[in-house]
Design a protein around this motif. Structure first.
Motif, PDB file in Angstrom:
ATOM      1  N   PHE A 168     -10.430 -23.206  13.247  1.00  0.00           N
ATOM      2  CA  PHE A 168      -9.883 -22.715  11.977  1.00  0.00           C
ATOM      3  C   PHE A 168     -10.720 -23.213  10.808  1.00  0.00           C
ATOM      4  O   PHE A 168     -10.949 -24.412  10.662  1.00  0.00           O
ATOM      5  N   SER A 169     -11.157 -22.248   9.989  1.00  0.00           N
ATOM      6  CA  SER A 169     -11.958 -22.562   8.808  1.00  0.00           C
ATOM      7  C   SER A 169     -11.736 -21.443   7.812  1.00  0.00           C
ATOM      8  O   SER A 169     -11.359 -20.332   8.195  1.00  0.00           O
ATOM      9  N   ASN A 170     -11.966 -21.732   6.532  1.00  0.00           N
ATOM     10  CA  ASN A 170     -11.859 -20.663   5.534  1.00  0.00           C
ATOM     11  C   ASN A 170     -13.108 -19.804   5.479  1.00  0.00           C
ATOM     12  O   ASN A 170     -13.120 -18.758   4.849  1.00  0.00           O
ATOM     13  N   ASP A 171     -14.181 -20.268   6.115  1.00  0.00           N
ATOM     14  CA  ASP A 171     -15.483 -19.616   5.940  1.00  0.00           C
ATOM     15  C   ASP A 171     -15.823 -18.607   7.029  1.00  0.00           C
ATOM     16  O   ASP A 171     -16.970 -18.224   7.191  1.00  0.00           O
ATOM     17  N   GLY A 172     -14.832 -18.224   7.819  1.00  0.00           N
ATOM     18  CA  GLY A 172     -15.118 -17.268   8.895  1.00  0.00           C
ATOM     19  C   GLY A 172     -14.355 -17.670  10.139  1.00  0.00           C
ATOM     20  O   GLY A 172     -13.429 -18.477  10.082  1.00  0.00           O
ATOM     21  N   GLY A 173     -14.767 -17.114  11.278  1.00  0.00           N
ATOM     22  CA  GLY A 173     -14.052 -17.421  12.512  1.00  0.00           C
ATOM     23  C   GLY A 173     -12.721 -16.680  12.559  1.00  0.00           C
ATOM     24  O   GLY A 173     -12.549 -15.636  11.935  1.00  0.00           O
ATOM     25  N   ALA A 174     -11.757 -17.246  13.258  1.00  0.00           N
ATOM     26  CA  ALA A 174     -10.530 -16.501  13.572  1.00  0.00           C
ATOM     27  C   ALA A 174      -9.495 -16.474  12.451  1.00  0.00           C
ATOM     28  O   ALA A 174      -8.731 -15.524  12.337  1.00  0.00           O
ATOM     29  N   LEU A 175      -9.452 -17.534  11.613  1.00  0.00           N
ATOM     30  CA  LEU A 175      -8.334 -17.614  10.656  1.00  0.00           C
ATOM     31  C   LEU A 175      -8.286 -16.434   9.681  1.00  0.00           C
ATOM     32  O   LEU A 175      -7.236 -15.804   9.527  1.00  0.00           O
ATOM     33  N   PRO A 176      -9.417 -16.075   9.031  1.00  0.00           N
ATOM     34  CA  PRO A 176      -9.366 -14.914   8.134  1.00  0.00           C
ATOM     35  C   PRO A 176      -8.979 -13.624   8.866  1.00  0.00           C
ATOM     36  O   PRO A 176      -8.375 -12.732   8.271  1.00  0.00           O
ATOM     37  N   GLN A 177      -9.311 -13.550  10.167  1.00  0.00           N
ATOM     38  CA  GLN A 177      -8.907 -12.378  10.967  1.00  0.00           C
ATOM     39  C   GLN A 177      -7.401 -12.400  11.219  1.00  0.00           C
ATOM     40  O   GLN A 177      -6.711 -11.395  11.078  1.00  0.00           O
ATOM     41  N   LEU A 178      -6.910 -13.604  11.588  1.00  0.00           N
ATOM     42  CA  LEU A 178      -5.495 -13.727  11.932  1.00  0.00           C
ATOM     43  C   LEU A 178      -4.595 -13.542  10.717  1.00  0.00           C
ATOM     44  O   LEU A 178      -3.522 -12.966  10.827  1.00  0.00           O
ATOM     45  N   ASP A 179      -5.053 -14.052   9.563  1.00  0.00           N
ATOM     46  CA  ASP A 179      -4.117 -13.988   8.440  1.00  0.00           C
ATOM     47  C   ASP A 179      -4.186 -12.672   7.666  1.00  0.00           C
ATOM     48  O   ASP A 179      -3.403 -12.426   6.772  1.00  0.00           O
ATOM     49  N   LYS A 180      -5.137 -11.800   8.069  1.00  0.00           N
ATOM     50  CA  LYS A 180      -5.278 -10.523   7.363  1.00  0.00           C
ATOM     51  C   LYS A 180      -3.983  -9.713   7.421  1.00  0.00           C
ATOM     52  O   LYS A 180      -3.478  -9.250   6.411  1.00  0.00           O
ATOM     53  N   SER A 181      -3.434  -9.580   8.647  1.00  0.00           N
ATOM     54  CA  SER A 181      -2.210  -8.770   8.784  1.00  0.00           C
ATOM     55  C   SER A 181      -1.035  -9.443   8.060  1.00  0.00           C
ATOM     56  O   SER A 181      -0.192  -8.770   7.472  1.00  0.00           O
ATOM     57  N   VAL A 182      -1.014 -10.772   8.076  1.00  0.00           N
ATOM     58  CA  VAL A 182       0.073 -11.503   7.402  1.00  0.00           C
ATOM     59  C   VAL A 182      -0.006 -11.269   5.891  1.00  0.00           C
ATOM     60  O   VAL A 182       1.002 -11.000   5.231  1.00  0.00           O
ATOM     61  N   ARG A 183      -1.220 -11.344   5.342  1.00  0.00           N
ATOM     62  CA  ARG A 183      -1.399 -11.107   3.896  1.00  0.00           C
ATOM     63  C   ARG A 183      -0.973  -9.693   3.516  1.00  0.00           C
ATOM     64  O   ARG A 183      -0.550  -9.437   2.392  1.00  0.00           O
ATOM     65  N   LEU A 184      -1.099  -8.765   4.461  1.00  0.00           N
ATOM     66  CA  LEU A 184      -0.711  -7.370   4.197  1.00  0.00           C
ATOM     67  C   LEU A 184       0.766  -7.130   4.530  1.00  0.00           C
ATOM     68  O   LEU A 184       1.192  -5.992   4.718  1.00  0.00           O
ATOM     69  N   PHE A 185       1.533  -8.224   4.631  1.00  0.00           N
ATOM     70  CA  PHE A 185       2.978  -8.157   4.913  1.00  0.00           C
ATOM     71  C   PHE A 185       3.261  -7.523   6.272  1.00  0.00           C
ATOM     72  O   PHE A 185       4.271  -6.858   6.453  1.00  0.00           O
ATOM     73  N   ALA A 186       2.338  -7.706   7.223  1.00  0.00           N
ATOM     74  CA  ALA A 186       2.546  -7.119   8.558  1.00  0.00           C
ATOM     75  C   ALA A 186       2.438  -8.197   9.638  1.00  0.00           C
ATOM     76  O   ALA A 186       1.967  -7.936  10.736  1.00  0.00           O
ATOM     77  N   GLY A 187       2.847  -9.409   9.321  1.00  0.00           N
ATOM     78  CA  GLY A 187       2.735 -10.518  10.276  1.00  0.00           C
ATOM     79  C   GLY A 187       3.731 -10.392  11.415  1.00  0.00           C
ATOM     80  O   GLY A 187       4.938 -10.356  11.193  1.00  0.00           O
ATOM     81  N   ALA A 188       3.217 -10.287  12.635  1.00  0.00           N
ATOM     82  CA  ALA A 188       4.085 -10.199  13.815  1.00  0.00           C
ATOM     83  C   ALA A 188       3.326 -10.745  15.009  1.00  0.00           C
ATOM     84  O   ALA A 188       2.091 -10.782  15.016  1.00  0.00           O
ATOM     85  N   ALA A 189       4.065 -11.175  16.030  1.00  0.00           N
ATOM     86  CA  ALA A 189       3.427 -11.706  17.240  1.00  0.00           C
ATOM     87  C   ALA A 189       2.718 -10.586  17.996  1.00  0.00           C
ATOM     88  O   ALA A 189       3.104  -9.415  17.922  1.00  0.00           O
ATOM     89  N   LEU A 190       1.667 -10.964  18.737  1.00  0.00           N
ATOM     90  CA  LEU A 190       0.917  -9.998  19.542  1.00  0.00           C
ATOM     91  C   LEU A 190       1.421 -10.017  20.981  1.00  0.00           C
ATOM     92  O   LEU A 190       1.610 -11.093  21.557  1.00  0.00           O
ATOM     93  N   ALA A 191       1.640  -8.817  21.541  1.00  0.00           N
ATOM     94  CA  ALA A 191       2.136  -8.675  22.923  1.00  0.00           C
ATOM     95  C   ALA A 191       3.407  -9.511  23.090  1.00  0.00           C
ATOM     96  O   ALA A 191       4.312  -9.405  22.270  1.00  0.00           O
TER      97      ALA A 191
END
Length: 301
Positions: A168-191
């Motif tokens: 987890f980092s602010n500069d890339g990797g998975a966190l910006p990918q994971l929080d994208k849907s949450v920021r768009l008010f679409a945060g939900a578990a996968l599968a």
């Protein structure tokens, strides 16, 4: 005299942070990259053509090998899969050939990235470094990668492999990918949302490479993840809490993820309940063992 370290993959997420930290700790750092730069300590190689500026290892005490094509960025065509494996295996072989070509080298340690994908999808089973290699493309890739790295033992090198979780980092990797849907008010578990996600803060990832460099008793493989893995549902819920966004009770269907990502969905849906006991036993002290503390630190930046 300050030790000299060679880093491959030094422009990546972990490599760039690691380079900064090593320099501030007083190490000298050489880097290998595909492009020539103005930095006199940067050397050029082309893994696919098998070319390398062998001066990169002059005076070097240890190599930290992070190079490899990103796994989840592009569709897994047969060609892309070959690239993902070759970028790891062939780069390792090229480094060992270079070491072999210079009998007067002084390299003692070879510390390489690997990944928790080594174990494949294991549900709730607790995974230690003794757990077997799993099934699927990522497990196969990690096996070939680690086998290539282990060839360094024939050169009397101390080999350390860090099987990395999600950094987890602010500069890339998975966190910006994971929080994208949450920021768009679409945060939900996968599968099912029950799949275990081994994570660690970028500061701990960098700290672990330095620990592996300085602690000469460390050898073989270590799970590089915080002591308390979380489920995908727990992770998404935490991100939503820190971003003050809703977490929805429905789940994103597995079929939808597979439709969107194709075979790469394996990287997102895999469950790895990894144990950090071995790295703790090696004396590593985590800065962040709790997911909330790690996210709070990153989001306040």
């Amino acid at each position: 005299m300050a030790k000299k370290i060679l880093i491959t993959g030094a422009t990546g997420l972990v490599g760039s942070e690691l380079k900064k930290r090593l320099l501030s700790d007083g190490y000298n750092v050489n880097t290998l990259s595909r492009k020539k730069t103005n930095d006199p300590n940067n050397f050029v190689w082309d893994v696919y053509k098998g070319t390398i500026d062998s001066a990169c290892i002059d005076g070097v005490d240890a190599i930290i090998h992070l190079a490899g094509e990103p796994v989840a960025e592009k569709k897994w065509t047969d060609e892309r899969k070959k690239q993902i494996i070759d970028s790891r295996v062939k780069s390792t072989q090229l480094l060992f050939e270079t070491i072999r070509s210079k009998p007067d080298h002084q390299i003692k340690s070879f510390i390489s990235a690997s990944a928790v994908g080594f174990y494949g999808d294991c549900g709730d089973e607790i995974l230690s470094e003794e757990s077997p290699n799993g099934y699927g493309f990522l497990a196969e890739c990690c096996k070939l990668w680690e086998q290539a790295v282990d060839q360094g033992k024939k050169l009397s090198l101390r080999i350390v492999k860090l099987r990395t979780g999600i950094v987890f980092s602010n500069d890339g990797g998975a966190l910006p990918q994971l929080d994208k849907s949450v920021r768009l008010f679409a945060g939900a578990a996968l599968a099912s949302g029950k799949q275990w996600t081994p994570w660690l803060h970028i500061d701990d990832m960098v700290g672990m490479y330095i620990h592996a460099l300085e602690n000469l008793k460390m050898e073989s493989c270590y799970n590089a993840c915080a002591p308390f893995p979380v489920t995908n549902e727990g992770l998404t819920r935490s991100i939503a809490k820190h971003l003050h966004r809703p977490f929805w009770p429905f789940k994103v269907p597995k079929k939808a993820i597979e439709l969107l990502m194709g075979e790469r969905a394996e990287a997102v849906l895999m469950s790895n309940n990894t144990s950090a006991q071995k790295i703790l036993d090696a004396g590593f002290k985590f800065r962040f063992t709790d997911l909330d503390d790690a996210l709070a630190d990153l989001y306040k930046k």
